[in-house]
Design an enzyme around this catalytic site. Structure first.
Site, PDB file in Angstrom:
ATOM      1  N   SER B  44      31.380  58.210  86.020  1.00  0.00           N
ATOM      2  CA  SER B  44      32.281  58.073  87.177  1.00  0.00           C
ATOM      3  C   SER B  44      33.528  57.259  86.835  1.00  0.00           C
ATOM      4  O   SER B  44      34.500  57.270  87.589  1.00  0.00           O
ATOM      5  CB  SER B  44      31.538  57.421  88.340  1.00  0.00           C
ATOM      6  OG  SER B  44      31.126  56.118  87.984  1.00  0.00           O
ATOM      7  N   HIS B  45      33.517  56.528  85.730  1.00  0.00           N
ATOM      8  CA  HIS B  45      34.717  55.809  85.289  1.00  0.00           C
ATOM      9  C   HIS B  45      35.278  56.379  83.991  1.00  0.00           C
ATOM     10  O   HIS B  45      36.122  55.772  83.354  1.00  0.00           O
ATOM     11  CB  HIS B  45      34.438  54.315  85.116  1.00  0.00           C
ATOM     12  CG  HIS B  45      34.320  53.595  86.411  1.00  0.00           C
ATOM     13  ND1 HIS B  45      33.127  53.233  86.957  1.00  0.00           N
ATOM     14  CD2 HIS B  45      35.266  53.202  87.301  1.00  0.00           C
ATOM     15  CE1 HIS B  45      33.324  52.630  88.111  1.00  0.00           C
ATOM     16  NE2 HIS B  45      34.611  52.597  88.351  1.00  0.00           N
ATOM     17  N   ALA B 177      29.967  47.073  93.101  1.00  0.00           N
ATOM     18  CA  ALA B 177      30.701  47.111  94.368  1.00  0.00           C
ATOM     19  C   ALA B 177      30.040  46.140  95.337  1.00  0.00           C
ATOM     20  O   ALA B 177      28.816  45.972  95.320  1.00  0.00           O
ATOM     21  CB  ALA B 177      30.665  48.519  94.944  1.00  0.00           C
ATOM     22  N   GLU B 185      29.152  57.470  94.702  1.00  0.00           N
ATOM     23  CA  GLU B 185      27.721  57.771  94.815  1.00  0.00           C
ATOM     24  C   GLU B 185      27.406  58.452  96.147  1.00  0.00           C
ATOM     25  O   GLU B 185      26.538  59.320  96.218  1.00  0.00           O
ATOM     26  CB  GLU B 185      26.901  56.486  94.710  1.00  0.00           C
ATOM     27  CG  GLU B 185      26.881  55.863  93.325  1.00  0.00           C
ATOM     28  CD  GLU B 185      26.118  54.546  93.339  1.00  0.00           C
ATOM     29  OE1 GLU B 185      24.912  54.546  93.642  1.00  0.00           O
ATOM     30  OE2 GLU B 185      26.742  53.496  93.080  1.00  0.00           O
ATOM     31  N   LYS B 227      25.867  38.327 104.543  1.00  0.00           N
ATOM     32  CA  LYS B 227      26.126  37.596 103.297  1.00  0.00           C
ATOM     33  C   LYS B 227      26.983  38.429 102.342  1.00  0.00           C
ATOM     34  O   LYS B 227      27.944  37.931 101.757  1.00  0.00           O
ATOM     35  CB  LYS B 227      24.801  37.187 102.639  1.00  0.00           C
ATOM     36  CG  LYS B 227      24.041  36.166 103.473  1.00  0.00           C
ATOM     37  CD  LYS B 227      22.788  35.665 102.768  1.00  0.00           C
ATOM     38  CE  LYS B 227      22.065  34.669 103.678  1.00  0.00           C
ATOM     39  NZ  LYS B 227      20.929  34.017 103.008  1.00  0.00           N
TER      40      LYS B 227
END
Lengths: 332, 332
Positions: B44-45, B177, B185, B227
């Site tokens: 994906s990169h 991420a 995804e 969080k």
């Protein structure tokens, strides 16, 4: 519940610490931290901690006469050997130097070692934000949290705290365990017979459970699965090897279990948006905050604490807690 | 699927970028980043990003002849104005100065502005770890993630990357991420007809859903609830106001939507455990890693990438992706 003014809370903390062997400087620093927690509605970091502080003085684990002296390792790294005392006095002495370095050079770090941290983390990052600095800090503790995928405790609850300065306003501050739930909250749920969300921890059989009693016999989990676990691991490294201190499991191995705080490390980072960014850093950040505040269901972190702080009146304190403190410090 | 050697992957990336207008230095830096992603199993990169790179050159949004020049603002703060180009060349030029400053002073930061980041974050923190430094970095993007409690996109997927040096071994590296799931995804799950875990995002009605099609019409959520949302907000501030760059929503407002990367900021932090900690920092950290590795069900982050890297053979590349690249760069 008893009702105490903030001054009475301070005096109770200060006098009991003095009686258990802390000197004036250490007792005053801890009592200030405890009073600020009560003031801001954080009972779990207020007088609730005093019995543990007293026990660790009475057992001789902590040096109540610690004289921590911050020293510059480089112009932007300050190391403070805690002299086996509590963190508040060391932080009180070291943070002005940290802030000064960050304002001059744009970024600076403080490492606190051989110190006993038993308080919330927000006071130190909030202090940095009051110098118009971004603050970040973390500490580890003793193993109570399993890494994601595992079922054995290895990480502490490993809180991180972050503060962003808002000139003319209270800074944005948060302080949160990287555990799914702080251990004290699980204890309170167990006491009150409440269930906790699935994902908070595992029972002694290694299975997920919503029963806090089972989790107290088992292990907590990190917040947010594998990603939260990666952050908890980062805290282990930052508050441990990075600053020359122990990992949670090493802390545990050398601790005297007297109910008080173990000895460990703390990492603090201060960054100046004024030096690093552009002149409109504050206005730009306010643009984010105003969008967050305008969204239904969204709260800016730390706002509740700053609202409660405005009330200078009395605070309710648990009677049995007062009895515990007076038993440990009978002349108070 | 086609089969390409790593050198063929590099040449395809390099030549297509050159043809679309990038100069040698920029094309080489981007092609290296893309090839490393394919090498490490991060499709994906890898070449998957080339069509976006080409479109942003062809539209004139990105300067393919950028000549970024890092400058010291202070001895420990390096600013690199990206000259409206891609991040890889700027990082390639600035990271040696960042590493040098951190090794000398214990801590240093790099701010990258006016730059287009379209790659993974791990290469830059891994590069720092290879200098025996702890590395941290983050970038924001365009709004696709709602703050916890809200249902409107405000944050980017806002990844953070962290690396810890392991002298004599591959460093520990993660890159994740702060969204519950990366947008790519979710797109893949939608394409393949799979459901996603509850908590990944909200449908257009603002309700939780496991249907990735609905989430793509709605909004992603941060990982780990409130969080994780606090961490996503920290990334907005660090990659935006702190370094003098835009927040995700501002980035979006000024972006030309050509399928390529928008202009934004990046924050990098380098810290020396050698300067800051004690001499046994590496051995101490290994004590943590060996305990993690010994736990059933637990994996050290980044290990998969380093294992795949050892295979110097060919990589499978999607045929339709190759066709897309050749359509944008017909002479390749």
């Amino acid at each position: 519940m008893a009702t105490l003014t903030l001054d009475e809370i301070y005096q109770l903390a200060y006098q009991s610490l003095r009686q258990a062997g802390a000197d004036d400087a250490n007792a005053a620093a801890v009592a200030t931290t405890v009073t600020h927690a009560e003031r801001d509605g954080s009972a779990s970091h207020g007088l609730f901690r005093i019995p543990g502080y007293l026990k660790s003085l009475l057992s001789g684990k902590v040096n109540g006469n610690a004289d921590p002296q911050p020293e510059h390792i480089t112009p932007v790294v300050i190391r403070c050997h805690g002299n086996n005392g509590y963190a508040p006095l060391a932080l009180q002495r070291a943070i002005p130097a940290l802030a000064e370095a960050a304002k001059t050079y744009g970024i600076a770090a403080l490492t606190l070692t051989h110190s006993h941290h038993f308080a919330a983390l927000w006071p130190e990052v909030e202090a940095l934000a009051e110098h118009d600095l971004m603050g970040f800090s973390c500490v580890s503790y003793k193993p109570v949290v399993a890494p994601a995928g595992g079922n054995e405790a290895l990480f502490g609850t490993n809180p991180i705290a972050f503060a962003w300065p808002r000139p003319g306003r209270s800074p944005l501050v948060y302080d949160m365990a990287t555990a799914a739930m702080a251990q004290g909250e699980v204890q309170i749920a167990a006491r009150d017979g409440h269930s906790v969300p699935l994902g908070t921890g595992l029972g002694p059989d290694g299975e997920l459970t919503t029963d806090p009693q089972d989790i107290l016999k088992g292990v907590l989990l990190p917040f947010g699965g594998h990603k939260g676990s990666a952050i908890a691991m980062m805290v282990e490294l930052m508050a441990g090897p990075l600053v020359g201190e122990s990992l949670s499991f090493e802390t545990d191995e050398r601790d005297t279990p007297d109910g008080g705080p173990p000895q460990g490390g703390q990492f603090l980072l201060a960054v100046s948006p004024q030096v690093m960014g552009e002149t409109d850093w504050a206005a730009r950040a306010e643009g984010l905050f105003s969008r967050l505040e305008a969204m239904e269901g969204v709260r800016l972190p730390g706002q509740r604490r700053h609202t409660l702080r405005k009330d200078t009146g009395s605070r309710a304190v648990n009677d049995s807690l007062l009895a515990d403190i007076r038993q440990l410090a009978p002349q108070v």
